[in-house]
Scaffold this active site. Structure first.
Site, PDB file in Angstrom:
ATOM      1  N   ARG A  36      -4.826  -1.173   4.867  1.00  0.00           N
ATOM      2  CA  ARG A  36      -5.735  -0.247   4.192  1.00  0.00           C
ATOM      3  C   ARG A  36      -7.069  -0.946   3.978  1.00  0.00           C
ATOM      4  O   ARG A  36      -7.201  -2.143   4.244  1.00  0.00           O
ATOM      5  CB  ARG A  36      -5.134   0.332   2.894  1.00  0.00           C
ATOM      6  CG  ARG A  36      -4.226  -0.523   2.072  1.00  0.00           C
ATOM      7  CD  ARG A  36      -4.873  -1.674   1.395  1.00  0.00           C
ATOM      8  NE  ARG A  36      -6.073  -1.309   0.667  1.00  0.00           N
ATOM      9  CZ  ARG A  36      -7.044  -2.132   0.358  1.00  0.00           C
ATOM     10  NH1 ARG A  36      -6.967  -3.415   0.719  1.00  0.00           N
ATOM     11  NH2 ARG A  36      -8.097  -1.741  -0.303  1.00  0.00           N
ATOM     12  N   GLY A  37      -8.044  -0.151   3.457  1.00  0.00           N
ATOM     13  CA  GLY A  37      -9.402  -0.679   3.380  1.00  0.00           C
ATOM     14  C   GLY A  37     -10.123  -0.250   4.654  1.00  0.00           C
ATOM     15  O   GLY A  37      -9.598  -0.466   5.759  1.00  0.00           O
ATOM     16  N   ALA A  38     -11.316   0.329   4.480  1.00  0.00           N
ATOM     17  CA  ALA A  38     -11.988   0.967   5.622  1.00  0.00           C
ATOM     18  C   ALA A  38     -12.161   0.056   6.847  1.00  0.00           C
ATOM     19  O   ALA A  38     -11.768   0.431   7.963  1.00  0.00           O
ATOM     20  CB  ALA A  38     -13.323   1.535   5.155  1.00  0.00           C
ATOM     21  N   GLN A  48      -4.472  -1.179  -6.181  1.00  0.00           N
ATOM     22  CA  GLN A  48      -5.064  -2.144  -5.240  1.00  0.00           C
ATOM     23  C   GLN A  48      -5.854  -3.225  -5.982  1.00  0.00           C
ATOM     24  O   GLN A  48      -5.956  -4.361  -5.496  1.00  0.00           O
ATOM     25  CB  GLN A  48      -6.004  -1.427  -4.252  1.00  0.00           C
ATOM     26  CG  GLN A  48      -5.301  -0.546  -3.230  1.00  0.00           C
ATOM     27  CD  GLN A  48      -5.207   0.895  -3.699  1.00  0.00           C
ATOM     28  OE1 GLN A  48      -5.105   1.169  -4.889  1.00  0.00           O
ATOM     29  NE2 GLN A  48      -5.228   1.822  -2.768  1.00  0.00           N
ATOM     30  N   ASP A  88     -15.983   3.758   1.795  1.00  0.00           N
ATOM     31  CA  ASP A  88     -15.207   4.310   2.907  1.00  0.00           C
ATOM     32  C   ASP A  88     -16.062   5.163   3.831  1.00  0.00           C
ATOM     33  O   ASP A  88     -15.733   5.347   5.004  1.00  0.00           O
ATOM     34  CB  ASP A  88     -14.031   5.133   2.379  1.00  0.00           C
ATOM     35  CG  ASP A  88     -12.950   4.201   1.884  1.00  0.00           C
ATOM     36  OD1 ASP A  88     -13.062   3.699   0.760  1.00  0.00           O
ATOM     37  OD2 ASP A  88     -12.005   3.930   2.655  1.00  0.00           O
ATOM     38  N   ASN A 132     -15.802   6.237  -2.078  1.00  0.00           N
ATOM     39  CA  ASN A 132     -14.991   5.025  -2.264  1.00  0.00           C
ATOM     40  C   ASN A 132     -13.796   5.418  -3.128  1.00  0.00           C
ATOM     41  O   ASN A 132     -13.658   6.569  -3.567  1.00  0.00           O
ATOM     42  CB  ASN A 132     -15.832   3.910  -2.902  1.00  0.00           C
ATOM     43  CG  ASN A 132     -15.103   2.571  -2.855  1.00  0.00           C
ATOM     44  OD1 ASN A 132     -14.587   2.161  -1.811  1.00  0.00           O
ATOM     45  ND2 ASN A 132     -15.010   1.891  -3.977  1.00  0.00           N
TER      46      ASN A 132
END
Ligand code: MRU
Length: 346
Positions: free
Chosen positions: A45-47, A194, A235, A245
């Site tokens: 995960r995370g853009a 997160q 994002d 985001n």
């Protein structure tokens, strides 16, 4: 720091971030479908990390296409991968970058293994360039921080959300190695934690001072602990600077404005979506009600209650002090300055 993903030629090995910090486990993905599943489940995960994983997934997809029509099958794979999560534009960017190269090379007559090898090299360069971009962002962002800085962040925009170093936490990391960080306050980031599970973990592992707070504590912490600035990732950033985001980011921007604290967004050029004039049309992912109604496996809300679970929000550009990218720091007026930097418009 742990690798978020490792390319093995016939597989993409992904760190399962759903299990951190308790368990460190890697998942071998031999086809694009397993990578898609990993993206949808937030194992990766995370853009920027999603963008790179998608690029590698395209290579796995291309490898397994045995019959013509090659390009239309690859296009279908890209569309399928892009459907895994809607908000982070890096996902589509990773797929399209590989697809466009494939289309160009196919048009030039390249086929089979030589074509796939070129796609593999492209995915690897996306991975390497992400780390390099984060380090440049880190240098530019660190210069904005005062000495002995107290910073507040949300979600995880660190090494774990990228191919390495991080965006918002890349700025913190670069500042830390220049001796400029006194404390980082990390929002827990409900519902999936997160901030607590990943940001606090990666900072603490590296000896960067970090304090965990729950999301509701953020405004009070900013005031009481004299937070110098808020730094978050992104994002998707529209042409006017409106920024999607992790849900809860908008609250922080409002609080920062009220307290006259700078609010910085750190993101690579691949996170900008210049097709969107503003943030109103950014697709916002809504996730399972179970993420809200349960906590660590326990039921925490009545079964009959409804749930609203948007995974992201959009912070209006006028609440953002500056956007830190690898090619420069962008300040208002955003529409003009984003176009100038990203489109080389004067
Ligand atoms: O749902 P997630 O964990 O993928 O959300 C991640 C974020 O919102 C990050 O802040 C964003 O992707 C930037 S990562 C450098």
């Amino acid at each position: 720091m742990l690798d978020t993903m490792v390319w093995g030629g016939d597989r993409l090995t992904i760190l399962d971030q759903t299990k951190l910090p308790a368990v460190t486990e890697y998942i071998d993905c031999f086809d694009h479908l397993r990578v898609k599943e990993a993206i949808a489940r937030l194992e990766v995960r995370g853009a920027p990390a999603i963008g790179a994983a998608a690029a590698f997934a395209m290579v796995l997809g291309a490898k397994h296409i045995e019959h013509e029509p090659f390009l239309s099958q690859l296009e279908e794979i890209a569309a399928d991968l892009e459907s895994a999560r809607p908000t982070a534009v890096n996902l589509a960017w990773g797929c399209r970058t590989v697809y466009e190269l494939a289309a160009k090379l196919y048009g030039e007559g390249l086929r089979g293994t030589p074509l796939v090898k070129k796609l593999e090299a492209k995915a690897l360069s996306i991975y390497e360039e992400d780390i390099a971009a984060n380090k440049k962002m880190g240098d530019l962002g660190a210069a904005l921080l005062p000495n002995d800085a107290t910073v507040l962040t949300h979600c995880n925009a660190g090494a774990l959300a990228t191919c390495g170093w991080g965006t918002a936490m890349g700025v913190v990391r670069s500042a830390f190695y220049r001796g400029k960080i006194k404390m980082v306050y990390s929002d827990e980031t409900r519902p999936l934690l997160q901030g607590a599970r990943l940001t606090a973990y990666e900072l603490a592992e590296e000896g960067i001072p970090v304090t965990c707070i729950t999301d509701g504590m953020a405004a009070w912490t900013m005031k009481q602990k004299k937070v110098d600035c808020v730094i978050v990732g992104a994002d998707r950033i529209a042409a006017n600077g409106d920024t999607a985001n992790k849900i809860g980011t908008f609250n922080l921007a409002l609080a920062a404005k009220a307290l006259h604290i700078p609010f910085y967004v750190a993101a690579p050029a691949s996170t900008f979506d210049l097709h969107l004039a503003d943030g109103s049309t950014i697709p916002i992912e809504e996730r399972s009600p179970l993420e809200v109604k349960t906590f660590a496996g326990s039921v925490v809300a009545p079964e009959k209650a409804a749930v609203f679970n948007p995974a992201f929000d959009v912070t209006p550009a006028d609440l953002i002090t500056a956007i830190i990218t690898e090619i420069g720091v962008i300040t208002p007026p955003y529409e003009k300055n984003i176009a100038r930097l990203l489109r080389n418009e004067v």
